[in-house]
Structures are given as C-alpha cells and as structure tokens.
Design an enzyme around this catalytic site. Structure first.
Site, PDB file in Angstrom:
ATOM      1  CB  THR A  87       3.400   0.641  -6.758  1.00 42.46           C
ATOM      2  OG1 THR A  87       2.728  -0.616  -6.329  1.00 42.46           O
ATOM      3  CG2 THR A  87       4.190   0.593  -7.982  1.00 42.46           C
ATOM      4  CE  LYS A 162       3.595  -3.154  -8.168  1.00 40.56           C
ATOM      5  NZ  LYS A 162       2.309  -4.201  -8.070  1.00 40.56           N
ATOM      6  CE  LYS A 237       2.023   4.435  -8.697  1.00 37.38           C
ATOM      7  NZ  LYS A 237       1.426   4.108  -7.672  1.00 37.38           N
TER       8      LYS A 237
HETATM    9  P1  NAD Z   1      -6.449   4.530  -4.023  1.00 36.35           P
HETATM   10  O1  NAD Z   1      -6.253   5.646  -5.021  1.00 36.35           O
HETATM   11  O2  NAD Z   1      -7.655   3.860  -3.763  1.00 36.35           O
HETATM   12  O3  NAD Z   1      -6.083   4.916  -2.203  1.00 36.35           O
HETATM   13  C1  NAD Z   1      -5.169   5.749  -1.936  1.00 36.35           C
HETATM   14  C2  NAD Z   1      -5.393   6.459  -0.835  1.00 36.35           C
HETATM   15  O4  NAD Z   1      -4.597   7.514  -0.342  1.00 36.35           O
HETATM   16  C3  NAD Z   1      -6.677   7.436  -1.167  1.00 36.35           C
HETATM   17  O5  NAD Z   1      -7.958   6.727  -0.324  1.00 36.35           O
HETATM   18  C4  NAD Z   1      -6.349   8.675  -0.678  1.00 36.35           C
HETATM   19  O6  NAD Z   1      -7.511   9.368  -0.070  1.00 36.35           O
HETATM   20  C5  NAD Z   1      -5.263   8.301   0.274  1.00 36.35           C
HETATM   21  N1  NAD Z   1      -4.434   9.521   0.283  1.00 36.35           N
HETATM   22  C6  NAD Z   1      -3.928  10.223  -0.541  1.00 36.35           C
HETATM   23  N2  NAD Z   1      -2.999  11.247   0.051  1.00 36.35           N
HETATM   24  C7  NAD Z   1      -2.957  11.041   1.351  1.00 36.35           C
HETATM   25  C8  NAD Z   1      -2.195  11.496   2.390  1.00 36.35           C
HETATM   26  N3  NAD Z   1      -1.573  12.533   2.273  1.00 36.35           N
HETATM   27  N4  NAD Z   1      -2.668  11.142   3.636  1.00 36.35           N
HETATM   28  C9  NAD Z   1      -3.526  10.259   3.801  1.00 36.35           C
HETATM   29  N5  NAD Z   1      -4.020   9.367   2.833  1.00 36.35           N
HETATM   30  C10 NAD Z   1      -3.755   9.812   1.620  1.00 36.35           C
HETATM   31  O7  NAD Z   1      -5.290   3.680  -4.500  1.00 36.35           O
HETATM   32  P2  NAD Z   1      -5.047   1.979  -4.280  1.00 36.35           P
HETATM   33  O8  NAD Z   1      -5.608   1.257  -5.545  1.00 36.35           O
HETATM   34  O9  NAD Z   1      -5.760   1.576  -2.787  1.00 36.35           O
HETATM   35  O10 NAD Z   1      -3.509   1.668  -4.374  1.00 36.35           O
HETATM   36  C11 NAD Z   1      -2.529   2.176  -3.584  1.00 36.35           C
HETATM   37  C12 NAD Z   1      -1.201   1.841  -3.950  1.00 36.35           C
HETATM   38  O11 NAD Z   1      -1.057   0.478  -4.132  1.00 36.35           O
HETATM   39  C13 NAD Z   1      -0.855   2.505  -5.220  1.00 36.35           C
HETATM   40  O12 NAD Z   1       0.754   2.994  -4.806  1.00 36.35           O
HETATM   41  C14 NAD Z   1      -0.807   1.574  -6.079  1.00 36.35           C
HETATM   42  O13 NAD Z   1       0.035   1.726  -7.370  1.00 36.35           O
HETATM   43  C15 NAD Z   1      -0.594   0.250  -5.411  1.00 36.35           C
HETATM   44  N6  NAD Z   1      -1.101  -0.945  -6.012  1.00 36.35           N
HETATM   45  C16 NAD Z   1      -2.494  -1.057  -6.370  1.00 36.35           C
HETATM   46  C17 NAD Z   1      -3.089  -2.024  -6.907  1.00 36.35           C
HETATM   47  C18 NAD Z   1      -4.578  -2.281  -7.345  1.00 36.35           C
HETATM   48  O14 NAD Z   1      -5.073  -3.160  -7.948  1.00 36.35           O
HETATM   49  N7  NAD Z   1      -5.436  -1.230  -6.945  1.00 36.35           N
HETATM   50  C19 NAD Z   1      -2.381  -3.389  -7.151  1.00 36.35           C
HETATM   51  C20 NAD Z   1      -0.961  -3.320  -6.665  1.00 36.35           C
HETATM   52  C21 NAD Z   1      -0.288  -2.099  -6.015  1.00 36.35           C
END
Ligand code: NAD
Length: 290
Positions: A87, A162, A237
């Site tokens: 997102t 979204k 966010k």
């Molecule tokens: P998260 O923080 O658990 O995962 C993000 C991952 O990206 C981390 O493991 C981090 O180490 C990695 N990362 C950061 N910079 C990086 C880079 N330069 N190269 C490679 N890896 C890198 O977050 P999440 O909960 O998995 O969410 C991911 C996305 O999905 C976000 O944009 C969030 O808004 C969206 N989202 C999350 C949810 C939810 O319920 N968690 C629901 C819908 C959408």
C-alpha cells in the site's frame, strides 16, 4: 513461472509461500534476511529478480518501493511483469509504473485487503491498476494468493481504490464508535443498539461484520482485548495516504481529514499504537464532551 519476491514481512512471507506451494519457482529477498518455506533465499534484490517472469514487491511504503524499483527495473528481463502489492501513495505507484514501462516491462499496482489472515489463507482481494496485458499476466498469481482481483483501471487505480475504501472504513469506524459511546451515555443497551442499527440505515461493515463493542455482533478484535486485526497505526497510514492523494488531486475530504487527525491523536498520544483500530470505542467511552 519463475517469480522474484521482494519484502517477506507479515504479508509477503505467506504470499510467497502460497506461490511456492502452488508449484512456482520463487526466489525471495528481504533486507531482514527472512527465509520462507519453499522459497529460495537471494542475497540481493537484483539476484531475486534475475531471470524472473514476474516480480512481486510487498514493502512498507512508497519511498522504499521507489528505491527497490530503481535497483531491480534495470535488471529485470523484458516482457516480465512487476506487481507491487504494497500500500503506497498513488504518485509513487504511477512513477514506478512509468519507469517499468519505459524499460519494456509490464507493471501492475495491486494493493490488497484481507490482512495477515487473508495472506496466509490465500484469500486476499487485489485492487489492480495497469494495462490489460499486465493485468492478464498477473491474474493467475492473484488467483493463487487471493480469492478476488478487480482490474480498476490504469496505473495507480489500484492504490486509488484501496485508499478510498480505507478512508470510508476509518470514517465509518469512528462514527460507529462514537454512536456506541453516545448510546451508553443515553442508557441504551449495546445489544439493542446493534439489533437496531445492524438492520437499519446506519448499518455498515464496521457495525455488522466487525462490531467494536465486545460481546455484541459477530466475533471481532473487540472480543479479544482489541488485539489486531487491523492495527490503528495501519489505519493511520492509509488515512494519511488518502489525505496525501486528496491534496495532490485537490479533492475536498473533510471527514477523511478529521479521521486522520483522530487516529493520529489516538496512535501517537493516547496509547492506540498496537491496538486494533476498533479500540476507538474504549477511547470514546472514557471521554466527555470537552
Ligand atoms: P512488514 O513490515 O511486516 O513487511 C515489510 C518487509 O519489507 C519487512 O520484512 C522488511 O524487512 C522488508 N523490507 C523493507 N525494506 C526493504 C528493502 N529495501 N528490500 C527488501 N525488503 C525490504 O509489513 P506488512 O504487514 O507485511 O505490510 C506490507 C505492505 O502491505 C505494507 O505496504 C502494508 O501497508 C500493506 N498491507 C498490510 C496489511 C496488514 O494487515 N499487515 C494489510 C493490507 C496491506
């Protein structure tokens, strides 16, 4: 297909695992060094995308997405599809799509709803923006990771859908919680309030499917001490992204603005961090008018 998967966090890890389980060759990379069952671990983002037919990114925000895109787009093979499921702000989604298309790649912004549970179960909903060709190439992967994919329009349309949806969600949750708190003060029983509103014109997903009052309506995070579910900071966010988009498109969104300010206060100064976004109800419960 050979798939590169970048960002193996709470959402990305189970999504990548589901693709591998379905028989795809998945190579993953995460700066935190995460390893996922069935997924080959790469030492860099460029290594993960080398030779891939499709690359999926699942990253925290638009700045990180842009940085990763700068690294991987020049090394991706022509005709491959770049699918960003994070997102992020609409402007970043469009900028990455432009950069990908200029490098003769296909590009889709495809944020999801359904949370960590949906990612594990393979029941996410994808909201996609990009050309029909790009969507068609990504669709079989959406079918594995999710139960529904809507092609919303050109680049950025997935992110637009979204954040508009989640702006409604944030505003509606606040309205539902403040109405419960008012009902309490008027001496109205919460179950009666639910019985009436859930079948009257005030009904909504927040009331009917995710009721913020414990012991009322279907089981929800309210019945589990407001553990997320969907954390208040993630709602903040998405609300911030809605306001960034509203500013950039010159749209008047007073309710979205008010909801953003309230969730900011809740998360930053009122202990809402780490609680479900429906914990707005106990917040209102404790307050009086001034
Ligand atoms: P998260 O923080 O658990 O995962 C993000 C991952 O990206 C981390 O493991 C981090 O180490 C990695 N990362 C950061 N910079 C990086 C880079 N330069 N190269 C490679 N890896 C890198 O977050 P999440 O909960 O998995 O969410 C991911 C996305 O999905 C976000 O944009 C969030 O808004 C969206 N989202 C999350 C949810 C939810 O319920 N968690 C629901 C819908 C959408």
């Amino acid at each position: 297909m050979q798939i590169g998967f970048i960002g193996l966090g709470n959402m990305g890890a189970p999504m990548a695992a589901n693709l591998a389980k379905a028989g795809h060759q998945v190579t993953g990379f995460d700066t935190a060094g995460v390893s996922v069952d069935g997924v080959t671990q790469a030492q860099s983002a460029t290594e993960a995308v080398s030779g891939a037919d499709a690359v999926i990114t699942m990253l925290p925000n638009g700045d990180i997405l842009r940085a990763v895109a700068n690294q991987i787009i020049p090394t991706m093979q022509q005709g491959a599809v770049l699918i960003d499921c994070s997102t992020v702000d609409v402007d970043s989604a469009r900028a990455v799509a432009e950069q990908a298309i200029a490098a003769h790649l296909l590009s889709v912004d495809a944020p999801v709803s359904g949370g960590i549970g949906g990612a594990s179960a393979g029941t996410l909903t994808f909201m996609a923006g990009g050309t029909s060709d790009a969507f068609a190439k990504a669709a079989p992967l959406f079918d594995i990771m999710g139960q529904k994919a809507v092609h919303c329009g050109e680049a950025g349309a997935g992110q637009a859908a979204k954040i508009c949806n989640n702006m409604i969600l944030g505003v509606t949750m606040i309205a539902t919680c403040e109405a419960f708190a008012l009902a309490d003060k008027l001496g109205l029983d919460r179950q009666k309030m639910f019985d009436v509103v859930s079948t009257s014109s005030g009904y909504s997903w927040t009331m009917n499917a995710y009721c913020p009052a414990p012991g009322v309506g279907p089981t929800s995070p309210a019945d589990n001490g407001y553990q997320p579910g969907f954390a208040a900071e993630l709602m903040l966010k998405d609300l911030r992204l809605s306001q960034q988009a509203a500013k950039s498109a010159d749209a008047d969104t007073p309710m979205g603005q008010a909801a953003t300010a309230l969730y900011q206060q809740f998360v930053e100064t009122e202990g809402g961090l780490g609680q479900d976004f429906s914990a707005m109800l106990p917040r209102f419960e404790k307050r009086s008018r001034e």
